[in-house]
Scaffold this active site. Structure first.
Site, PDB file in Angstrom:
ATOM      1  N   LYS A 156       0.860  -1.201   0.000  1.00  0.00           N
ATOM      2  CA  LYS A 156       0.000   0.000   0.000  1.00  0.00           C
ATOM      3  C   LYS A 156       0.889   1.242   0.000  1.00  0.00           C
ATOM      4  O   LYS A 156       1.802   1.347   0.824  1.00  0.00           O
ATOM      5  CB  LYS A 156      -0.880  -0.023   1.256  1.00  0.00           C
ATOM      6  N   HIS A 176      -1.526   7.856   1.077  1.00  0.00           N
ATOM      7  CA  HIS A 176      -1.801   7.861   2.528  1.00  0.00           C
ATOM      8  C   HIS A 176      -2.701   9.056   2.886  1.00  0.00           C
ATOM      9  O   HIS A 176      -2.585   9.641   3.959  1.00  0.00           O
ATOM     10  CB  HIS A 176      -0.481   7.921   3.304  1.00  0.00           C
ATOM     11  N   ARG A 228      -0.902  12.240   4.078  1.00  0.00           N
ATOM     12  CA  ARG A 228      -0.296  12.315   5.413  1.00  0.00           C
ATOM     13  C   ARG A 228       1.204  12.047   5.439  1.00  0.00           C
ATOM     14  O   ARG A 228       1.837  12.207   6.481  1.00  0.00           O
ATOM     15  CB  ARG A 228      -1.011  11.334   6.352  1.00  0.00           C
TER      16      ARG A 228
HETATM   17  C1  FMN Z   1      -5.916   9.178  11.288  1.00  0.00           C
HETATM   18  C2  FMN Z   1      -5.429   8.286  10.196  1.00  0.00           C
HETATM   19  C3  FMN Z   1      -4.667   7.172  10.529  1.00  0.00           C
HETATM   20  C4  FMN Z   1      -4.212   6.317   9.515  1.00  0.00           C
HETATM   21  N1  FMN Z   1      -3.497   5.195   9.869  1.00  0.00           N
HETATM   22  C5  FMN Z   1      -3.070   4.358   8.891  1.00  0.00           C
HETATM   23  C6  FMN Z   1      -2.368   3.162   9.229  1.00  0.00           C
HETATM   24  O1  FMN Z   1      -2.121   2.849  10.396  1.00  0.00           O
HETATM   25  N2  FMN Z   1      -1.948   2.371   8.201  1.00  0.00           N
HETATM   26  C7  FMN Z   1      -2.200   2.670   6.900  1.00  0.00           C
HETATM   27  O2  FMN Z   1      -1.814   1.925   6.012  1.00  0.00           O
HETATM   28  N3  FMN Z   1      -2.872   3.800   6.566  1.00  0.00           N
HETATM   29  C8  FMN Z   1      -3.316   4.625   7.514  1.00  0.00           C
HETATM   30  N4  FMN Z   1      -4.003   5.757   7.173  1.00  0.00           N
HETATM   31  C9  FMN Z   1      -4.226   6.064   5.742  1.00  0.00           C
HETATM   32  C10 FMN Z   1      -5.555   5.511   5.242  1.00  0.00           C
HETATM   33  O3  FMN Z   1      -5.626   4.119   5.345  1.00  0.00           O
HETATM   34  C11 FMN Z   1      -5.821   5.929   3.769  1.00  0.00           C
HETATM   35  O4  FMN Z   1      -4.749   5.477   2.969  1.00  0.00           O
HETATM   36  C12 FMN Z   1      -5.959   7.440   3.601  1.00  0.00           C
HETATM   37  O5  FMN Z   1      -6.623   8.031   4.693  1.00  0.00           O
HETATM   38  C13 FMN Z   1      -6.675   7.801   2.306  1.00  0.00           C
HETATM   39  O6  FMN Z   1      -7.995   7.355   2.286  1.00  0.00           O
HETATM   40  P1  FMN Z   1      -9.249   8.308   2.651  1.00  0.00           P
HETATM   41  O7  FMN Z   1      -9.114   9.557   1.844  1.00  0.00           O
HETATM   42  O8  FMN Z   1     -10.441   7.485   2.269  1.00  0.00           O
HETATM   43  O9  FMN Z   1      -9.166   8.598   4.103  1.00  0.00           O
HETATM   44  C14 FMN Z   1      -4.493   6.608   8.157  1.00  0.00           C
HETATM   45  C15 FMN Z   1      -5.272   7.729   7.846  1.00  0.00           C
HETATM   46  C16 FMN Z   1      -5.744   8.558   8.845  1.00  0.00           C
HETATM   47  C17 FMN Z   1      -6.592   9.739   8.478  1.00  0.00           C
END
Ligand code: FMN
Length: 341
Positions: free
Chosen positions: A215, A239, A242
């Protein structure tokens, strides 16, 4: 309950950083970390969301009447819809008291399994989180995807052992996690991995009879290296903004990656996917399935397990609507020619 109603219910109990917006578009929390926002100037999460909105679809209802079938297969497992719940680590820190990571994982794993799909679980510096997530996945007969960070070799070895013992649907690694501000300079250390190291992890997973997913792949070149290393699937992901400011939207990166790897690996995508129509757009651009992450935290805070199930049902219904309005009876019929321009 609709997602907007779940978000309204979450407001007031979700902590100071997330505003539980009716549409989780990355604007109200831009740059807010700790919190659900993104790194640096904080434009990438919004960019992800906007990119899906700019993809127009070809409406065509001049076809036989049908009820769209949203089922699909990901890594050999049938899902009731091409959506999985993305991993979130450190839930309490980013979202507030109501859930810690363990109770959040329990909520989404159970809800996803109940709706015929999978939740992915996150990882962090506290090793007990992964241990408990793997225990829950084991209890659910493997219905879940533990996502390990790219730790140093010894830590990674232990985590993989734990993850594989749960006989999960897949093991994933967020290879881009080293960009997280919270992981910099910490123990155990996490960082980039070479193709040879990834090939090693893939082999360990395969020896345990479990597929391996990488990922955080954002270029065709990296996707090809991943395929050569033997991974079974990749997630086109930044991510959610982030880990590095200034990356392109995942919707923009996806088509060239799909074209580069062809059938060699399954291509998943996340970032700003919020509606069943967005899922349709992702499938049409070549993704096999999507991960949706932040909105499920809001759904859990607003409605618990029922809220998570309600949002999954909403995504399924919206996807079916888009498929019926564009003439695709099954998800494999959702192809790039259904996009306008
Ligand atoms: C607060 C927070 C914590 C996250 N923790 C992880 C994690 O532990 N492992 C991971 O692979 N991605 C993590 N992510 C990333 C998400 O899995 C995802 O890739 C990202 O938020 C994009 O998707 P979205 O726009 O639907 O939120 C995290 C995202 C957020 C907002």
């Amino acid at each position: 309950m609709s997602y907007a109603e779940l978000a309204a219910a979450a407001r007031g109990n979700i902590g100071p950083f997330c505003k539980a917006c009716p549409v989780c578009d990355g604007r109200a929390c831009a740059g807010v970390m700790p919190g659900p926002g993104d790194k640096g100037v904080g434009h990438v999460a919004e960019k992800n969301w906007r990119a899906w909105q700019s993809v127009s679809v070809n409406m065509d209802t001049l076809h036989e009447f049908f009820s769209a079938d949203t089922r699909t297969t990901v890594l050999g497992r049938e899902l009731s819809l091409p959506v999985m719940i993305g991993p979130v680590g450190d839930v309490q820190r980013h979202y507030g008291e109501k859930y810690d990571t363990v109770s959040y994982n329990r909520c989404v794993l159970t809800a996803a399994a109940g709706e015929g799909t999978l939740a992915w679980t996150g990882d962090g510096l506290d090793g007990s989180i992964m241990t408990k997530a793997c225990g829950l996945i084991d209890e659910l007969g493997g219905a879940g995807v533990p996502t390990v960070k790219p730790w140093d070799e010894v830590t990674l070895g232990h985590k993989l052992e734990e993850a594989l013992a749960a006989r999960p649907a897949a093991v994933a690694m967020d290879i881009d996690a080293a960009g997280l501000p919270f992981l910099r300079g910490q123990q155990p250390p996490a960082g980039a991995k070479s193709a040879a190291q990834i090939a090693d992890v893939a082999t360990r997973c395969h020896e345990g009879g479990v597929p391996f997913v990488l990922k955080g792949v954002m270029t065709p070149a990296a996707a090809l290296r991943a395929a050569e290393a033997g991974v079974d699937a990749i997630v086109v992901s930044n991510h959610g903004g982030r880990v590095l400011d200034g990356t392109p939207a995942t919707a923009a990166a996806l088509p060239a990656i799909v074209d580069a790897v062809g059938e060699r690996v399954e291509v998943l995508v996340d970032g700003g996917i919020r509606s069943g129509l967005d899922v349709f757009r992702a499938l049409a651009l070549g993704a096999r399935a999507c991960l949706v992450c932040r909105p499920f935290v809001v759904a859990a805070f607003g409605g618990g397990e029922d809220g998570v199930r309600a949002y999954l049902a909403q995504l399924r219904a919206e996807l079916a609507d888009a498929m019926e309005m564009c003439g695709s009876a099954t998800v494999v019929d959702v192809t790039r020619d259904l996009l306008w321009g």
